[in-house]
Structure formats: structure tokens, C-alpha cells
Design an enzyme around this catalytic site. Structure first.
Site, PDB file in Angstrom:
ATOM      1  N   SER A 256       0.836  -1.205   0.000  1.00 41.32           N
ATOM      2  CA  SER A 256       0.000   0.000   0.000  1.00 41.32           C
ATOM      3  C   SER A 256       0.868   1.251   0.000  1.00 41.32           C
ATOM      4  O   SER A 256       0.574   2.225  -0.706  1.00 41.32           O
ATOM      5  CB  SER A 256      -0.917   0.002   1.226  1.00 41.32           C
ATOM      6  OG  SER A 256      -1.616   1.232   1.324  1.00 41.32           O
ATOM      7  N   TRP A 259       2.277   1.644  -3.404  1.00 40.62           N
ATOM      8  CA  TRP A 259       1.233   2.096  -4.332  1.00 40.62           C
ATOM      9  C   TRP A 259       1.156   3.616  -4.342  1.00 40.62           C
ATOM     10  O   TRP A 259       0.914   4.233  -5.387  1.00 40.62           O
ATOM     11  CB  TRP A 259      -0.119   1.507  -3.919  1.00 40.62           C
ATOM     12  CG  TRP A 259      -1.269   1.984  -4.758  1.00 40.62           C
ATOM     13  CD1 TRP A 259      -1.746   1.419  -5.909  1.00 40.62           C
ATOM     14  CD2 TRP A 259      -2.102   3.133  -4.522  1.00 40.62           C
ATOM     15  NE1 TRP A 259      -2.816   2.133  -6.400  1.00 40.62           N
ATOM     16  CE2 TRP A 259      -3.051   3.198  -5.559  1.00 40.62           C
ATOM     17  CE3 TRP A 259      -2.136   4.110  -3.526  1.00 40.62           C
ATOM     18  CZ2 TRP A 259      -4.016   4.184  -5.627  1.00 40.62           C
ATOM     19  CZ3 TRP A 259      -3.098   5.103  -3.601  1.00 40.62           C
ATOM     20  CH2 TRP A 259      -4.023   5.143  -4.638  1.00 40.62           C
ATOM     21  N   HIS A 260       1.371   4.245  -3.186  1.00 42.55           N
ATOM     22  CA  HIS A 260       1.224   5.689  -3.096  1.00 42.55           C
ATOM     23  C   HIS A 260       2.333   6.440  -3.818  1.00 42.55           C
ATOM     24  O   HIS A 260       2.115   7.586  -4.247  1.00 42.55           O
ATOM     25  CB  HIS A 260       1.168   6.123  -1.628  1.00 42.55           C
ATOM     26  CG  HIS A 260      -0.172   5.931  -0.992  1.00 42.55           C
ATOM     27  ND1 HIS A 260      -0.592   4.717  -0.474  1.00 42.55           N
ATOM     28  CD2 HIS A 260      -1.204   6.781  -0.812  1.00 42.55           C
ATOM     29  CE1 HIS A 260      -1.811   4.848   0.014  1.00 42.55           C
ATOM     30  NE2 HIS A 260      -2.209   6.085  -0.183  1.00 42.55           N
ATOM     31  N   GLY A 261       3.494   5.858  -3.942  1.00 42.78           N
ATOM     32  CA  GLY A 261       4.539   6.587  -4.639  1.00 42.78           C
ATOM     33  C   GLY A 261       5.851   5.839  -4.675  1.00 42.78           C
ATOM     34  O   GLY A 261       6.125   4.987  -3.829  1.00 42.78           O
ATOM     35  N   PHE A 418      -0.699  10.429  -7.651  1.00 44.96           N
ATOM     36  CA  PHE A 418      -0.658   8.988  -7.447  1.00 44.96           C
ATOM     37  C   PHE A 418      -1.429   8.239  -8.534  1.00 44.96           C
ATOM     38  O   PHE A 418      -1.405   7.033  -8.548  1.00 44.96           O
ATOM     39  CB  PHE A 418      -1.229   8.622  -6.076  1.00 44.96           C
ATOM     40  CG  PHE A 418      -0.515   9.321  -4.934  1.00 44.96           C
ATOM     41  CD1 PHE A 418       0.870   9.404  -4.923  1.00 44.96           C
ATOM     42  CD2 PHE A 418      -1.224   9.913  -3.908  1.00 44.96           C
ATOM     43  CE1 PHE A 418       1.521  10.056  -3.894  1.00 44.96           C
ATOM     44  CE2 PHE A 418      -0.570  10.551  -2.872  1.00 44.96           C
ATOM     45  CZ  PHE A 418       0.798  10.624  -2.858  1.00 44.96           C
TER      46      PHE A 418
END
Length: 418
Positions: A256, A259-261, A418
Site C-alpha cells: 500500500s 502504491w502511493h509513490g 498517485f
């Protein structure tokens, strides 16, 4: 919905979809991060270090519509959704404009069937949609965009601050990212509702949570449930050994964060939340289901503790680098009591925080938390806002406060990156 009995080997299509969607996401978003992180290791091993670097323009919202497309493919593979025969409807599902660039991340089983219905003007849905849009503008323009310059001034020069300014900037960022992201979600959901479509809720008063698991049931719901259904449960969920269950939780939040960056700060942020949930789950197992008798003071204490730990994790999310984040962590409580009020005023003034702005922010956050308290305690279920005069008083006040306090300079939504 029952499973569809088609004797078709869907695995090749699943693998092809995963390869295309995740491959494109990797190239656009993660390749340079992977390259930059791998080169030091190759140098240490005395191996060739030439890895090309691509300066590609990151498509807006690529993580959102990639995950939405993946959910469709996985649902079809599992047999819980028939493959869509109409390319136009499928294209509309992937690129539905209200939630295209920052969610909510919709499911094929929920959104696709809505595109096959006929719609006429619905007064109640239009009013409800406009109400959500108004609330979204309040969150974005009044709170998020007013605290953003202060947060940016301090976090872009963290070594120039210690103590209270760092604490204030961290708390402000907690509200900035919530109001910025939730504001977009409310505007997207409201816009879709005016058109006749229902999108899933994305936030439910997350800072009212009394546990980390509750926080993630209330924060970015479309993403957390996506990871639950398509990663956590396939890994075994909680139907495995205690050690494996903890590992599953940690893996989900590690991914997770990624996923954000494409940055180690996001990975550490995700890892921190994974550690929070593992520790919380371990404590529950030790207590063996025993709970302390609930009361208002204990609930308030739990809420403040969870909020404090969530804010600590936000430090790594917002910091420009790991070294900046570590500096903030180590200087949060430096010189708190030795700093004079006059020096603090001067420091905050140069960070862009004046007394009038501070009062506007405090009042606006107070309004937000009052609304969250009403929602959390489900007081609105008693019809206290059924009175037409009270409703319109609230509408006029929000419009007036947005026009009076709102920051209308150009400021894009945080999650566009994102």
C-alpha cells in the site's frame, strides 16, 4: 452474486492483463525508482551499473484506473462477473470522469451494471449530489488549501524548525491530506450522483477511530477494501497461523505504501501502519477478547492516541526524504518549553501562519470535527437536519464561509500525483 459456470481457461487472460496493467504502471511510476535503488547495490557488488533512465510524464491518476481495470479482470477470472461484451461500456467503466484521476476505486460488479440503465432527472439525487459537492469544496478550499502553504513552508525546510512548528505542521498535514483527498472524493461522488450514478463512500470520519483497524475501515475505503479482497484474502487473510497472519498484514501495507509513490518515504509509511496493525492484533490475542469497560473518557483517550500515531506516520508520508523525516521525529519535542511566545510568533509568521489565518483554520477544523462527531455518533439518523430552515442555514453558512475564508489560488489535489 453466484459464480458463472463457463468452462473457459481464464488464466492466460488474467496473466496477460496483469502483465499489461502492472507493466505499464511499473514503467511509468516505478522504473526510475527501481533503477536508482539498484545502482548502489550493483556498485557494491562490483557489477555493471548501466541502467537507462526514462524521463516519462506520469499519467494523472494511473494507480487508480490501473487498479480499477485489474479488479474487473480478477472478478471475471473468479467468475463473479461476466466479461463485458460492449467495449464502449467497458471503456466508460475504466475512464468514468468523476473518479478517474483520484478515485474512489470502483468495482465492476457495482459500477458496470449502472451504465446499462436508463436515467431521468432525479431531484433527490441532484440535491444530495450538490450537498456533497458543497462539502467537498469546504474541505478543499477552506481547510486543505489554507494549511497547505504553512505545511509546505515548514516541511520544505525542516532543518530551520524545531518543536512546536514541527508539531503544528504535522497536525496540519494530517488535516490537509484528509480534506484534500476526501474533498475530491465528495466532489466526485456528488458529480456522479447528479448524473444518476452511485459511487462507493471513500471516507467515514477516520480521525474519530479508536483503533488502527477501525481507522483503515474509515480511511480511503475503496483502496483498503481493494487490498483486502485482491491481496490480503488471497494471501490467506486471518485463516492462517498467527505469524503468517501478521506477515500478511505487513505485506499488504508495505505494498500500500509503494502504491502511493515511488519513494522510500512512502514504503516506510506503509510499513509503519503495517507494524501498527500487527502490534494491535498481537495485543488483542494476548487479551484474548477481553475489553476494558467503555466510557467517554476512555474513548476520547483512545481516539487521541490513534490520531497521534497516525500523525507520526504522516511525517514519513509528507517528508521530502528519509533524512528529513528522521530530523522531524527527533526534533518534535525540542525546545518546546524554552521557546518564548514572541519567538514562536515570529517563527510561525515566517512560515506563513498569522493569527487571523490560525483562527480561521481552528474554526474550520472545529466545524469539520463537529460534523464528524454527528456522523460518528449517528445523530443525523434522528432527523435533526430535517428542518428546512436549519438545512438552508447550514447551506448558506458553508457558502459564506467558503467565499470568506477559502483559498482560491491554483492548487491541485494531492492524490493527482498517485
Amino acid at each position: 452474486m453466484g459464480k458463472i459456470s463457463e468452462k473457459v481457461d481464464r488464466k492466460p487472460y488474467l496473466y496477460l492483463s496483469l502483465f499489461l496493467n502492472l507493466g505499464l504502471l511499473f514503467i511509468f511510476k516505478y522504473y526510475n525508482f527501481f533503477s536508482d535503488s539498484t545502482i548502489p547495490l550493483l556498485q557494491y557488488l562490483n557489477l555493471p551499473t548501466f541502467l537507462p533512465r526514462f524521463d516519462l510524464l506520469l499519467p494523472v491518476g494511473i494507480s487508480f484506473y490501473t487498479f480499477q481495470a485489474l479488479s474487473y479482470t480478477i472478478d471475471v477470472y473468479r467468475g463473479v462477473k461476466e466479461s463485458e461484451k460492449h467495449f464502449g461500456i467497458y471503456a466508460l467503466y475504466v475512464s468514468f470522469f468523476p473518479q478517474l484521476v483520484a478515485g474512489p476505486i470502483e468495482r465492476s460488479t457495482h459500477l458496470l451494471p449502472q451504465f446499462k440503465k436508463e436515467y431521468t432527472f432525479n431531484y433527490d439525487k441532484t440535491v444530495s449530489g450538490l450537498r456533497l459537492i458543497l462539502w467537498g469544496f469546504f474541505l478543499k478550499l477552506v481547510i486543505a488549501d489554507n494549511v497547505a502553504p504553512v505545511v509546505n513552508a515548514i516541511y520544505n525546510n525542516v532543518h530551520g524548525y524545531t518543536g512546536i512548528p514541527l508539531i503544528m505542521a504535522t497536525i496540519f498535514f494530517a488535516y490537509q491530506i484528509f480534506c484534500d483527498f476526501a474533498g475530491y472524493s465528495y466532489i466526485a461522488i456528488g458529480s456522479a450522483r447528479i448524473l444518476g450514478f452511485d459511487l462507493m463512500d471513500n471516507f467515514k470520519s477516520p480521525y474519530m477511530s479508536k483503533s488502527f483497524s477501525e481507522f483503515w475501515r474509515r480511511w480511503h475505503i475503496s483502496l483498503s477494501t481493494w487490498f483486502r479482497d485482491y491481496l490480503y484474502i488471497p494471501l490467506g487473510g486471518n485463516r492462517v497461523s498467527k505469524l503468517r497472519h501478521s506477515l500478511n498484514l505487513f505485506i499488504v501495507f508495505l505494498i500500500s505504501g509503494l502504491w502511493h509513490g515511488a519513494n522510500w518515504t512512502f514504503i516506510i509509511w506503509g510499513s509503519i501502519h503495517g507494524a501498527y496493525l500487527v502490534i494491535e492484533n498481537t495485543i488483542r490475542q494476548i487479551l484474548n477478547g477481553k475489553e476494558f469497560k467503555s466510557n467517554i473518557l476512555l474513548d476520547i483517550l483512545k481516539t487521541l492516541i490513534i490520531f497521534s500515531f497516525v500523525c507520526f506516520a504522516w511525517i514519513f508520508f509528507r517528508a521530502n526524504s528519509i533524512s528529513d523525516a528522521l530530523y522531524v521525529c527527533s526534533n518534535l519535542f525540542t525546545a518546546i518549553f524554552s521557546t518564548s511566545l514572541s519567538d514562536l510568533k515570529v517563527t510561525l509568521y515566517y512560515a506563513g501562519l498569522t493569527l487571523p489565518l490560525l483562527l480561521k483554520i481552528i474554526i474550520s477544523i472545529g466545524i469539520l470535527e463537529f460534523v464528524h462527531l454527528v456522523q460518528y455518533m449517528k445523530l443525523d439518523n434522528y432527523g435533526i437536519f430535517n428542518n428546512i430552515y436549519l438545512r438552508w442555514l447550514v447551506y448558506y453558512f458553508l457558502v459564506f464561509w467558503i467565499l470568506l475564508v477559502g483559498a482560491f489560488q491554483s492548487s491541485e489535489f494531492i492524490y493527482f500525483q498517485f
